[in-house]
Write a protein that holds these residues in place. Sequence first.
Motif, mmCIF file in Angstrom:
data_model
loop_
_atom_site.group_PDB
_atom_site.id
_atom_site.type_symbol
_atom_site.label_atom_id
_atom_site.label_comp_id
_atom_site.label_asym_id
_atom_site.label_seq_id
_atom_site.Cartn_x
_atom_site.Cartn_y
_atom_site.Cartn_z
ATOM 1 N N GLY A 23 0.798 -1.222 0.000
ATOM 2 C CA GLY A 23 0.000 0.000 0.000
ATOM 3 C C GLY A 23 0.827 1.266 0.000
ATOM 4 N N GLY A 24 1.915 1.256 -0.765
ATOM 5 C CA GLY A 24 2.729 2.469 -0.883
ATOM 6 C C GLY A 24 3.836 2.546 0.154
ATOM 7 N N GLY A 25 3.838 1.629 1.117
ATOM 8 C CA GLY A 25 4.901 1.635 2.124
ATOM 9 C C GLY A 25 6.234 1.272 1.497
ATOM 10 N N ASP A 26 7.254 2.093 1.756
ATOM 11 C CA ASP A 26 8.554 1.826 1.124
ATOM 12 C C ASP A 26 9.712 2.268 2.022
ATOM 13 O OD1 ASP A 26 8.308 4.544 1.040
ATOM 14 O OD2 ASP A 26 8.795 4.759 -1.087
ATOM 15 N N HIS A 27 9.417 2.481 3.304
ATOM 16 C CA HIS A 27 10.449 3.042 4.183
ATOM 17 C C HIS A 27 11.037 1.954 5.078
ATOM 18 C CE1 HIS A 27 11.531 5.669 7.889
ATOM 19 N NE2 HIS A 27 12.502 5.771 7.000
ATOM 20 N N ILE A 28 12.378 1.930 5.149
ATOM 21 C CA ILE A 28 13.100 0.969 5.992
ATOM 22 C C ILE A 28 13.854 1.739 7.073
ATOM 23 C CG2 ILE A 28 14.950 -0.766 6.026
ATOM 24 C CD1 ILE A 28 14.363 -1.276 3.029
#
Length: 407
Positions: free
Chosen positions: A93-98
């Motif tokens: 759902g658009g999450g792309d942060h680590i």
Amino acid sequence: MAVRLPVFMDSHSTTPVDPRVLEAMLPYFAERFGHPGSRNHAFGWEAEAAVERAREQLARLIGVRDSKEIVYTSGGTEAVNLAIKGVIGVNRGGGDHIVTTVIESRAVLDPCRRLEREGAARVTYLPVDATGLLDPDLVRQAITPRTVLVSVMLANNEIGTIQPVAEVGRITRASGVLFHVDATEAVGKIPVDVERMGIDLLSCTAHKLYGPKGIGALYVRRRNPRVRLAAQIDGGGHERGLRSGTVPVPLAVGFGRAAEICGEVMAAESARLAVLRDRLQARILAAVDEVYLNGHPERRLPHTLNVSFAHVEGESVLMSLSKELALSSGSACTSATLEPSYVIQALGRGAELAHASVRYGLHRFTTDEEIDFAAERTIEVVRRLRELSPVYEAARSGAAIGRSEPR
Ligand SMILES: *Cc1c(COP(=O)(O)O)cnc(C)c1O
């Protein structure tokens, strides 16, 4: 008693194979050569049973109840790649942060950098304190609605500092973010429990726990939550489709046996090695001035000692000792280059002390005599190198007339 030379004290790069592990593997290189995917004959059944028994042995060591949650890989590096790229490769759902730390191994940092370069992810690299410890509050503050993964190593492979992963696990669980732990240096040395630590993905490797090189594993949680991953290697759909390719049966058997032995001996072994490590540390610190301990004095792997000798190059110490003592200045991944350790630099030590680091890695077969030998030889070599060092002379005389800065 004389020690046999050279003495191996580089056990963070790899460990010797336990003879019991070798013995367990040998039949699977010989008469039990079957393919674990062969469903129609006894050779296959025998191989499959061996691979599954090994999976259960590893599961037990890390607190995994359902061994189906363990995926074999070629090692720790591949397991970490599958975890990180696998999470980012699934639409969340658009999450792309680590969120990760600056002292992770290259196995974590390099995939993160690649994902950043390709525009597939954004990564926050959290700092650590002067002992290498991560403050879990920083993780809490770094998590945003776009965060999908937190990756923190259980124990650092250069300095041995053990991170508060259970606290990080509570934070990720409360935030609905997946939690990957690179436990490659820790499994088999200290207790690991994926439930108690709130871990969703865990990477480890056989060759750091007295097993063979060429096999590792990724634990992938199947319930609460069920972790979905994008496979990085496609083929016959082995390992639940997450990692295709024939499982190397002899290596899996060795991995399982190595894990089983660690479970049996870990408590006593860690206690013994901690005593030896403390003796080595005490002897060196008592005999040499301007020597700095890298890592946390207590929250540290029992077999790990990392020190920096001011005014001498770590490389010179290693070279001078290399015929007698197998040591390293840091991770095997960076020792090919002459760049100072980024881990030691992250502690705020500065480039000079980062260049001066020497790491001792004790292991199952380290003896009392080897410890005394390592201490004696190190002290002698550092003293000799300093006698030849104009920098050390200048620092000494500066200190004598009160001009040097107190450290
Ligand atoms: C050794 C190590 C790795 C790499 O494991 P391999 O099996 O050698 O690929 C990754 N992370 C840490 C912390 C390690 O110590």
